[in-house]
Design an enzyme around this catalytic site. Structure first.
Site, PDB file in Angstrom:
ATOM      1  CG  HIS A  38      -1.874  -1.093   1.321  1.00 29.59           C
ATOM      2  ND1 HIS A  38      -1.737  -2.122   2.216  1.00 29.59           N
ATOM      3  CD2 HIS A  38      -3.003  -1.358   0.615  1.00 29.59           C
ATOM      4  CE1 HIS A  38      -2.741  -2.974   2.074  1.00 29.59           C
ATOM      5  NE2 HIS A  38      -3.524  -2.540   1.104  1.00 29.59           N
ATOM      6  CE  LYS A 150      -1.593  -9.633  -3.030  1.00 39.66           C
ATOM      7  NZ  LYS A 150      -2.842  -9.895  -2.575  1.00 39.66           N
TER       8      LYS A 150
END
Ligand code: PAF
Length: 281
Positions: A38, A150
């Protein structure tokens, strides 16, 4: 100073003020439990936008009835510290009632793609993802929105949605961030015992094997998928969900690996479902 907003109207007001001042806005949608993956999205947003908002919302509609919604990791204070440390100015943390008012009956369905890969084993998952991201894009109207590669199938679904609904937002996809041992970072990695963590390395090994075969000139989907399945066979405790070569835009099976083709895997390690992938060169 970082601001924490809880209501859609506050986020909308702030976004409009920025736009009026001629500033660009980047949005990083998350479900919290933030990690270095993140952080890399926030860094990319901070580098290319004047203002960055990070949403932290564990979205109930993207979890199935037997999935981990109630035990999904929540670490709001640490998340805010990470967001602030990365230089983003806004956290948007709505309640469930704020994003789904009582009686909410409107959803966004991206047909076709939503039933592929993770959508095949998690019915309704991508409907929940598309719905919540549409709500966030409508509220913030960001110039750019940032997602991690991802979740490659999620990226395909959301790109389709952004194109179809003509959101005035550019979708930016950032590379997968991995542990030094190769495991792709995920908020769900904290569920893994040390032994499961070791077993989970089979996902990145399968991905690397396919990359190596493609680099040597192997392009046939069946050969690549078989080679990846042989890597998984060395870790019999790990249960494969899917091992697939697909067109990244449509998520339809590909017979040949072309530049930009997506090779993706999902597998259960104990009670934890993990995913990994590569975009072939
Ligand atoms: O990738 C995620 O964390 C979630 O699916 C998203 C995009 C924040 C929507 O809830």
């Amino acid at each position: 100073m970082m601001r924490i907003l809880h209501s859609v109207s506050d986020l909308r007001r702030l976004a409009r003020t920025h736009r009026r001042d001629g500033k660009t806005l980047g949005l990083v949608p998350t479900m919290g439990a933030l990690h270095a993956g993140h952080a890399s999205l926030i860094q990319a947003a901070v580098a290319s936008c004047d203002k960055v908002a990070v949403s932290i919302f564990v979205n109930p509609t993207q979890f199935g009835p037997n999935e981990d919604f109630s035990r999904y990791p929540r670490s709001f204070d640490a998340d805010c510290a990470l967001v602030s440390g990365e230089g983003a100015g806004v956290v948007f943390a709505p309640t469930v009632e704020e994003l789904y008012p009582e009686g909410a009956a409107s959803f966004v369905e991206v047909e076709g793609l939503s039933g592929r890969l993770d959508g095949a084993s998690r019915p309704g998952h991508f409907r929940g993802v598309a719905t919540v991201v549409a709500k966030l894009l409508l509220a913030a109207e960001p110039d750019r929105v940032f997602f991690g590669q991802k979740d490659a199938a999620q990226v395909a679904v959301l790109r389709r949605m952004v194109t179809d609904l003509r959101f005035p937002t550019e979708v930016v996809v950032c590379p997968i961030i991995r542990e030094p041992d190769g495991l792709a970072l995920s908020s769900r990695n904290i569920y893994l015992s040390p032994e499961e963590h070791r077993q989970a390395l089979v996902l990145s090994r399968a991905v690397r094997r396919v990359e190596a075969l493609v680099a040597k000139g192997q392009r046939t989907a069946s050969a690549l998928v078989s080679a990846a399945r042989r890597i998984f066979a060395a870790e019999p405790e790990v249960r494969i969900d899917y091992v697939e070569l697909v067109d990244w835009a449509t998520l339809e099976p590909a017979e040949t690996a072309l530049p930009g083709t997506l090779f993706a895997v999902a597998a259960w390690v104990g009670a934890t479902r993990l995913i990994d992938n590569t975009i072939l060169a």
